[in-house]
Motif scaffolding. Structure first.
Motif, short mmCIF file in Angstrom:
data_model
loop_
_atom_site.label_atom_id
_atom_site.label_comp_id
_atom_site.label_asym_id
_atom_site.label_seq_id
_atom_site.Cartn_x
_atom_site.Cartn_y
_atom_site.Cartn_z
N CYS A 74 0.83 -1.21 0.00
CA CYS A 74 0.00 0.00 0.00
C CYS A 74 0.86 1.26 0.00
CB CYS A 74 -0.93 0.00 1.20
SG CYS A 74 -2.23 -1.25 1.14
N ASN A 75 2.00 1.21 0.69
CA ASN A 75 2.87 2.37 0.74
C ASN A 75 3.48 2.67 -0.62
OD1 ASN A 75 4.13 4.47 2.33
ND2 ASN A 75 6.04 3.36 2.07
N GLU A 77 2.10 2.00 -3.47
CA GLU A 77 1.01 2.57 -4.27
C GLU A 77 0.75 4.03 -3.88
OE1 GLU A 77 -3.75 1.84 -5.10
OE2 GLU A 77 -2.53 0.23 -4.28
N ALA A 78 0.74 4.30 -2.59
CA ALA A 78 0.50 5.67 -2.13
C ALA A 78 1.60 6.61 -2.60
CB ALA A 78 0.39 5.70 -0.60
N ALA A 79 2.85 6.16 -2.57
CA ALA A 79 3.97 7.00 -2.98
C ALA A 79 3.88 7.40 -4.44
CB ALA A 79 5.28 6.27 -2.71
N SER A 80 3.26 6.55 -5.26
CA SER A 80 3.17 6.82 -6.70
C SER A 80 2.30 8.04 -7.02
CB SER A 80 2.62 5.59 -7.44
OG SER A 80 1.26 5.37 -7.12
N HIS A 81 1.53 8.52 -6.05
CA HIS A 81 0.66 9.68 -6.27
C HIS A 81 1.39 11.00 -6.10
CE1 HIS A 81 -2.92 7.20 -6.59
NE2 HIS A 81 -2.57 6.57 -5.47
N TYR A 82 2.64 10.96 -5.64
CA TYR A 82 3.40 12.19 -5.41
C TYR A 82 4.50 12.31 -6.47
CZ TYR A 82 1.02 11.99 -0.91
OH TYR A 82 0.06 11.92 0.06
N ARG A 87 7.45 13.95 -3.55
CA ARG A 87 7.73 12.51 -3.53
C ARG A 87 8.97 12.23 -2.68
NH1 ARG A 87 7.01 7.59 -6.37
NH2 ARG A 87 8.22 6.09 -5.18
N TYR A 90 7.95 12.50 0.86
CA TYR A 90 7.15 11.33 1.27
C TYR A 90 8.07 10.14 1.54
CZ TYR A 90 3.62 7.65 1.23
OH TYR A 90 2.82 6.59 1.58
N ILE A 155 -1.79 3.11 6.35
CA ILE A 155 -1.53 2.81 4.94
C ILE A 155 -1.62 1.29 4.74
CG2 ILE A 155 0.06 3.20 3.00
CD1 ILE A 155 1.26 5.49 4.57
N ASP A 157 -4.89 -1.86 3.63
CA ASP A 157 -6.23 -2.12 3.11
C ASP A 157 -7.05 -2.80 4.21
OD1 ASP A 157 -8.52 -3.17 1.89
OD2 ASP A 157 -7.51 -3.42 -0.04
#
Length: 207
Positions: A74-75, A77-82, A87, A90, A155, A157
């Motif tokens: 999940c981390n 995936e979350a990092a890919s948004h920055y 980034r 993060y 972070i 599911d």
């Protein structure tokens, strides 16, 4: 019972030093101390005296490994948004205390507990989740007053954690908590220290 200035000052100090801890020493937490924390959590308020919180101590190494892997998934995936500097910021954050925290607590909310007989939740069923949140806060403050630290791992599911722990389908995942002795003391939130974001203080509006 009346409380005085010293009591208020102590409570204010505990609130200020209640930080979301990510860096732990691996030293074990004695069972009598955990019993005290469980008793403190039981003092939390709940709507209609429903007491919907359910707590699972996660101790099995294989299960911890699977939860840690879920966080890492999940981390990523979350990092890919920055992008760019954000980034980098993060990636520099330590967002989980799973590696060293000696105690892991998975907290759930029972969605239709017999306790309370439905009082206060017919029109606002979300009061069950609110009651669990108040119990978590009571646990957090009680831990800090005993020089322990706690951190919340968000972070992840909830559906996967619920499946991994094989709990009742009537239980809704609320939080994964890391508990232990802080590696260092700091009254400054991690996100402030790393420049992620300062506090905002919404005003109390009047109507």
């Amino acid at each position: 019972m009346e409380f005085g200035p010293e009591d208020r000052a102590t409570l204010d100090r505990i609130l200020r030093w209640r930080r979301d801890i990510r860096h732990f020493r691996p030293d074990p937490v004695p069972e009598p101390l955990l019993d005290e924390l469980r008793a403190a959590m039981e003092l939390a308020p709940s709507v209609g005296n429903s007491r919907p919180w359910r707590v699972v101590r996660v101790e099995t190494p294989a299960l911890r490994d699977r939860i840690r892997a879920e966080f890492q998934r999940c981390n990523t995936e979350a990092a890919s948004h920055y992008r760019g500097q954000q980034r980098q910021e993060y990636d520099a954050l330590k967002l989980a205390g799973l590696d060293r925290a000696p105690v892991w607590l998975a907290v759930f909310t029972r969605l239709d507990p017999s306790e309370g007989h439905g009082l206060g939740r017919e029109t606002m069923p979300q009061t069950l989740q609110q009651s669990t949140a108040m119990a978590i806060m009571a646990l957090w403050l009680a831990a800090r007053a005993r020089n322990l630290g706690m951190g919340m791992v968000s972070i992840i599911d909830p559906r996967r954690i619920t499946a991994l722990l094989q709990v009742s389908p009537e239980w809704e995942f609320s939080a994964l908590l890391c508990l232990g002795w802080p590696e260092f003391e700091d009254d400054t939130p991690l996100l402030h220290r790393r420049g992620w974001q300062e506090n905002t203080a919404p005003e109390w509006q009047r109507r």
